[in-house]
Design a protein around this motif. Structure first.
Motif, PDB file in Angstrom:
ATOM      1  N   LEU A   1       0.744  -1.311   0.074  1.00  0.00           N
ATOM      2  CA  LEU A   1       0.037   0.024  -0.030  1.00  0.00           C
ATOM      3  C   LEU A   1       0.971   1.212  -0.053  1.00  0.00           C
ATOM      4  O   LEU A   1       0.418   2.365  -0.585  1.00  0.00           O
ATOM      5  CB  LEU A   1      -0.779  -0.009   1.210  1.00  0.00           C
ATOM      6  N   LYS A   2       2.078   1.187   0.563  1.00  0.00           N
ATOM      7  CA  LYS A   2       2.925   2.302   0.436  1.00  0.00           C
ATOM      8  C   LYS A   2       3.411   2.856  -0.842  1.00  0.00           C
ATOM      9  O   LYS A   2       3.717   3.759  -1.242  1.00  0.00           O
ATOM     10  CB  LYS A   2       4.281   2.057   1.227  1.00  0.00           C
ATOM     11  N   GLN A   3       3.051   1.798  -1.755  1.00  0.00           N
ATOM     12  CA  GLN A   3       3.670   1.960  -3.303  1.00  0.00           C
ATOM     13  C   GLN A   3       2.663   2.835  -3.953  1.00  0.00           C
ATOM     14  O   GLN A   3       3.126   3.673  -5.021  1.00  0.00           O
ATOM     15  CB  GLN A   3       3.734   0.842  -3.965  1.00  0.00           C
ATOM     16  N   SER A   4       1.426   2.717  -3.625  1.00  0.00           N
ATOM     17  CA  SER A   4       0.362   3.874  -4.124  1.00  0.00           C
ATOM     18  C   SER A   4      -0.868   3.770  -3.177  1.00  0.00           C
ATOM     19  O   SER A   4      -1.223   2.640  -2.925  1.00  0.00           O
ATOM     20  CB  SER A   4      -0.222   3.095  -5.722  1.00  0.00           C
ATOM     21  N   ALA A   5      -1.452   5.147  -2.807  1.00  0.00           N
ATOM     22  CA  ALA A   5      -2.543   5.230  -2.240  1.00  0.00           C
ATOM     23  C   ALA A   5      -3.783   5.120  -3.185  1.00  0.00           C
ATOM     24  O   ALA A   5      -5.056   5.098  -2.284  1.00  0.00           O
ATOM     25  CB  ALA A   5      -2.479   6.662  -1.842  1.00  0.00           C
ATOM     26  N   ASP A   6      -3.861   4.848  -4.241  1.00  0.00           N
ATOM     27  CA  ASP A   6      -4.888   4.477  -5.151  1.00  0.00           C
ATOM     28  C   ASP A   6      -5.246   3.192  -5.695  1.00  0.00           C
ATOM     29  O   ASP A   6      -5.945   2.957  -6.369  1.00  0.00           O
ATOM     30  CB  ASP A   6      -4.634   5.542  -6.710  1.00  0.00           C
ATOM     31  N   ILE A   7      -4.279   2.142  -4.966  1.00  0.00           N
ATOM     32  CA  ILE A   7      -4.735   0.916  -5.228  1.00  0.00           C
ATOM     33  C   ILE A   7      -5.984   0.354  -4.864  1.00  0.00           C
ATOM     34  O   ILE A   7      -6.469   0.526  -3.633  1.00  0.00           O
ATOM     35  CB  ILE A   7      -3.688  -0.089  -4.613  1.00  0.00           C
ATOM     36  N   ASP A   8      -6.812  -0.085  -5.900  1.00  0.00           N
ATOM     37  CA  ASP A   8      -8.109  -0.485  -5.409  1.00  0.00           C
ATOM     38  C   ASP A   8      -8.251  -2.104  -5.662  1.00  0.00           C
ATOM     39  O   ASP A   8      -9.606  -2.626  -5.571  1.00  0.00           O
ATOM     40  CB  ASP A   8      -9.499   0.391  -6.041  1.00  0.00           C
ATOM     41  N   CYS A   9      -7.519  -2.792  -6.191  1.00  0.00           N
ATOM     42  CA  CYS A   9      -7.592  -4.085  -6.361  1.00  0.00           C
ATOM     43  C   CYS A   9      -6.027  -4.628  -5.923  1.00  0.00           C
ATOM     44  O   CYS A   9      -5.143  -4.401  -6.406  1.00  0.00           O
ATOM     45  CB  CYS A   9      -7.814  -4.485  -7.766  1.00  0.00           C
ATOM     46  N   VAL A  10      -6.344  -5.821  -5.239  1.00  0.00           N
ATOM     47  CA  VAL A  10      -5.218  -6.654  -4.877  1.00  0.00           C
ATOM     48  C   VAL A  10      -5.480  -8.091  -5.246  1.00  0.00           C
ATOM     49  O   VAL A  10      -6.347  -8.702  -4.868  1.00  0.00           O
ATOM     50  CB  VAL A  10      -4.817  -6.566  -3.343  1.00  0.00           C
ATOM     51  N   LEU A  11      -4.455  -8.366  -6.332  1.00  0.00           N
ATOM     52  CA  LEU A  11      -4.605  -9.832  -6.860  1.00  0.00           C
ATOM     53  C   LEU A  11      -3.581 -10.677  -5.865  1.00  0.00           C
ATOM     54  O   LEU A  11      -2.257 -10.376  -5.761  1.00  0.00           O
ATOM     55  CB  LEU A  11      -4.015  -9.912  -8.147  1.00  0.00           C
ATOM     56  N   LEU A  12      -4.312 -11.774  -5.324  1.00  0.00           N
ATOM     57  CA  LEU A  12      -3.511 -12.580  -4.757  1.00  0.00           C
ATOM     58  C   LEU A  12      -2.808 -13.638  -5.711  1.00  0.00           C
ATOM     59  O   LEU A  12      -3.216 -14.771  -6.074  1.00  0.00           O
ATOM     60  CB  LEU A  12      -4.230 -13.468  -3.671  1.00  0.00           C
ATOM     61  N   ALA A  13      -1.622 -13.553  -6.098  1.00  0.00           N
ATOM     62  CA  ALA A  13      -0.955 -14.092  -7.316  1.00  0.00           C
ATOM     63  C   ALA A  13      -0.240 -15.287  -6.712  1.00  0.00           C
ATOM     64  O   ALA A  13       0.979 -15.630  -7.240  1.00  0.00           O
ATOM     65  CB  ALA A  13      -0.105 -13.228  -7.949  1.00  0.00           C
ATOM     66  N   CYS A  14      -0.983 -16.036  -5.694  1.00  0.00           N
ATOM     67  CA  CYS A  14      -0.288 -17.431  -5.340  1.00  0.00           C
ATOM     68  C   CYS A  14      -1.644 -18.160  -4.865  1.00  0.00           C
ATOM     69  O   CYS A  14      -2.342 -17.449  -4.110  1.00  0.00           O
ATOM     70  CB  CYS A  14       0.941 -17.123  -4.113  1.00  0.00           C
ATOM     71  N   THR A  15      -1.527 -19.343  -5.265  1.00  0.00           N
ATOM     72  CA  THR A  15      -3.000 -20.256  -4.983  1.00  0.00           C
ATOM     73  C   THR A  15      -2.917 -20.611  -3.522  1.00  0.00           C
ATOM     74  O   THR A  15      -4.072 -20.929  -3.220  1.00  0.00           O
ATOM     75  CB  THR A  15      -3.122 -21.392  -5.819  1.00  0.00           C
ATOM     76  N   HIS A  16      -1.887 -20.350  -2.655  1.00  0.00           N
ATOM     77  CA  HIS A  16      -2.055 -20.446  -1.255  1.00  0.00           C
ATOM     78  C   HIS A  16      -2.565 -19.290  -0.484  1.00  0.00           C
ATOM     79  O   HIS A  16      -3.327 -19.574   0.368  1.00  0.00           O
ATOM     80  CB  HIS A  16      -0.620 -20.616  -0.779  1.00  0.00           C
ATOM     81  N   TYR A  17      -2.445 -18.227  -1.229  1.00  0.00           N
ATOM     82  CA  TYR A  17      -2.803 -17.249  -0.431  1.00  0.00           C
ATOM     83  C   TYR A  17      -4.373 -16.938   0.009  1.00  0.00           C
ATOM     84  O   TYR A  17      -4.739 -16.150   0.880  1.00  0.00           O
ATOM     85  CB  TYR A  17      -2.557 -16.011  -1.115  1.00  0.00           C
ATOM     86  N   PRO A  18      -5.426 -17.479  -0.791  1.00  0.00           N
ATOM     87  CA  PRO A  18      -6.818 -17.387  -0.335  1.00  0.00           C
ATOM     88  C   PRO A  18      -7.175 -17.871   1.247  1.00  0.00           C
ATOM     89  O   PRO A  18      -8.041 -17.349   1.730  1.00  0.00           O
ATOM     90  CB  PRO A  18      -7.766 -18.417  -1.416  1.00  0.00           C
ATOM     91  N   LEU A  19      -6.072 -18.699   1.657  1.00  0.00           N
ATOM     92  CA  LEU A  19      -6.243 -19.020   3.114  1.00  0.00           C
ATOM     93  C   LEU A  19      -6.137 -17.770   4.078  1.00  0.00           C
ATOM     94  O   LEU A  19      -6.390 -17.958   5.156  1.00  0.00           O
ATOM     95  CB  LEU A  19      -5.593 -20.293   3.376  1.00  0.00           C
ATOM     96  N   LEU A  20      -5.354 -17.054   3.554  1.00  0.00           N
ATOM     97  CA  LEU A  20      -5.227 -15.524   4.226  1.00  0.00           C
ATOM     98  C   LEU A  20      -6.457 -14.722   4.188  1.00  0.00           C
ATOM     99  O   LEU A  20      -6.319 -13.536   4.722  1.00  0.00           O
ATOM    100  CB  LEU A  20      -3.932 -15.233   3.905  1.00  0.00           C
ATOM    101  N   LEU A  21      -7.386 -14.716   3.447  1.00  0.00           N
ATOM    102  CA  LEU A  21      -8.358 -13.949   3.236  1.00  0.00           C
ATOM    103  C   LEU A  21      -9.097 -13.505   4.510  1.00  0.00           C
ATOM    104  O   LEU A  21      -9.465 -12.221   4.572  1.00  0.00           O
ATOM    105  CB  LEU A  21      -9.398 -14.533   2.548  1.00  0.00           C
ATOM    106  N   PRO A  22      -9.205 -14.241   5.490  1.00  0.00           N
ATOM    107  CA  PRO A  22     -10.090 -13.811   6.544  1.00  0.00           C
ATOM    108  C   PRO A  22      -9.000 -12.844   7.387  1.00  0.00           C
ATOM    109  O   PRO A  22      -9.684 -11.618   7.751  1.00  0.00           O
ATOM    110  CB  PRO A  22      -9.777 -14.817   7.813  1.00  0.00           C
TER     111      PRO A  22
END
Length: 271
Positions: free
Chosen positions: A179-200
């Motif tokens: 988020l420090k890279q841009s204040a206008d990010i409005d979509c974050v892609l979880l580009a690893c199929t493990h990462y959906p388990l972190l959604l909570p």
């Protein structure tokens, strides 16, 4: 003609999140899942090692009768898919097909951003390959992509420590760096199929206006479209609803952890 299963490959467990979405969308097809757990994670390996491992696993699935293999692994898709498609398939397997998860995601990413500012969180291998930068730019040159590698996330997830308080530092740290890279990010892609388990946890960290995008449903929808456009492949596929799971690691350990990713108990065999 012998009915052919759809092969689904991942370096470990993460591809099971994609498999879950595919199986829900296309429940009647036969599937073989292979996790290369003995050699995972792939994220920090060099290109030639990832290509070698991925090709070995693809050829194993071919030997099991698969005419279509999905690389449900971003690192393998980033570092091995193109070489396999352009070199190995034409030379040795002209009637087989191998698909990945990066292109289907890049094709639809514009549907999830209004600001045209997208964050991509992945392994070092995926981030360093710049595959998402290149693929998204092909389809949507006006979208700005910001990347963040998350090297600790896969080990935490595969050891089932990701929802424990001790994981919070690494989860918060990588999100903050993105988020420090841009204040206008409005979509974050979880580009690893493990990462959906972190959604909570991710939903409590990112502001509500940010779309957190997992790939399972995107890949499943893309596969439905692919099969409709390629009847020469679709007609070879078995439709008895059979599912088989294999691992290059310990099947007992695989079964214990895999249920967390797939959402139900399963029984695997040794590769």
């Amino acid at each position: 003609m012998q009915a052919s299963p759809i092969g689904i490959f991942d370096s470990g467990y993460g591809g099971l999140t994609v498999f879950r979405s595919i199986a829900d969308r296309l429940p009647d097809y036969n599937y073989i899942y292979l996790g290369d757990n003995a050699r995972s994670p792939y994220g920090d390996h060099a290109f030639d090692i990832i290509y070698k491992y991925t090709l070995e696993c693809v050829e194993w699935l071919f030997a099991k009768g698969c005419h279509l293999v999905i690389l449900a692994c971003n690192t393998a898709s980033a570092k091995a898919l193109r070489t396999i498609q352009q070199r190995d398939l034409p030379a040795k397997y002209p009637d087989r097909r191998v698909l990945g998860v990066i292109r289907p995601t890049a094709e639809v990413i514009d549907q999830y951003t209004s600001t045209k500012q997208v964050g991509v969180m992945g392994t070092r291998g995926t981030v360093n390959s710049k595959s998402y930068l290149l693929e998204i730019n092909k389809f949507f040159p006006d979208i700005q992509v910001y990347q963040q590698s998350c090297p600790m996330w896969v080990p935490l997830i595969e050891n089932n420590e990701h929802l424990e308080p001790g994981a919070d530092f690494f989860i918060n740290e990588y999100c903050s760096q993105l988020l420090k890279q841009s204040a206008d990010i409005d979509c974050v892609l979880l580009a690893c199929t493990h990462y959906p388990l972190l959604l909570p946890k991710l939903k409590t960290i990112f502001p509500d206006y940010i779309n957190i995008l997992a790939q399972g449903d995107i890949v499943a929808n893309s596969l439905v479209d692919y099969l409709a456009r390629h009847p020469e492949i679709e007609q070879k596929l078995g439709k008895q609803g059979e599912r088989s799971f294999y691992t290059s690691g310990d099947p007992v350990a695989f079964d214990e952890h895999a249920s967390i990713f797939f959402g139900e108990a399963l029984k695997s065999g040794k590769m």
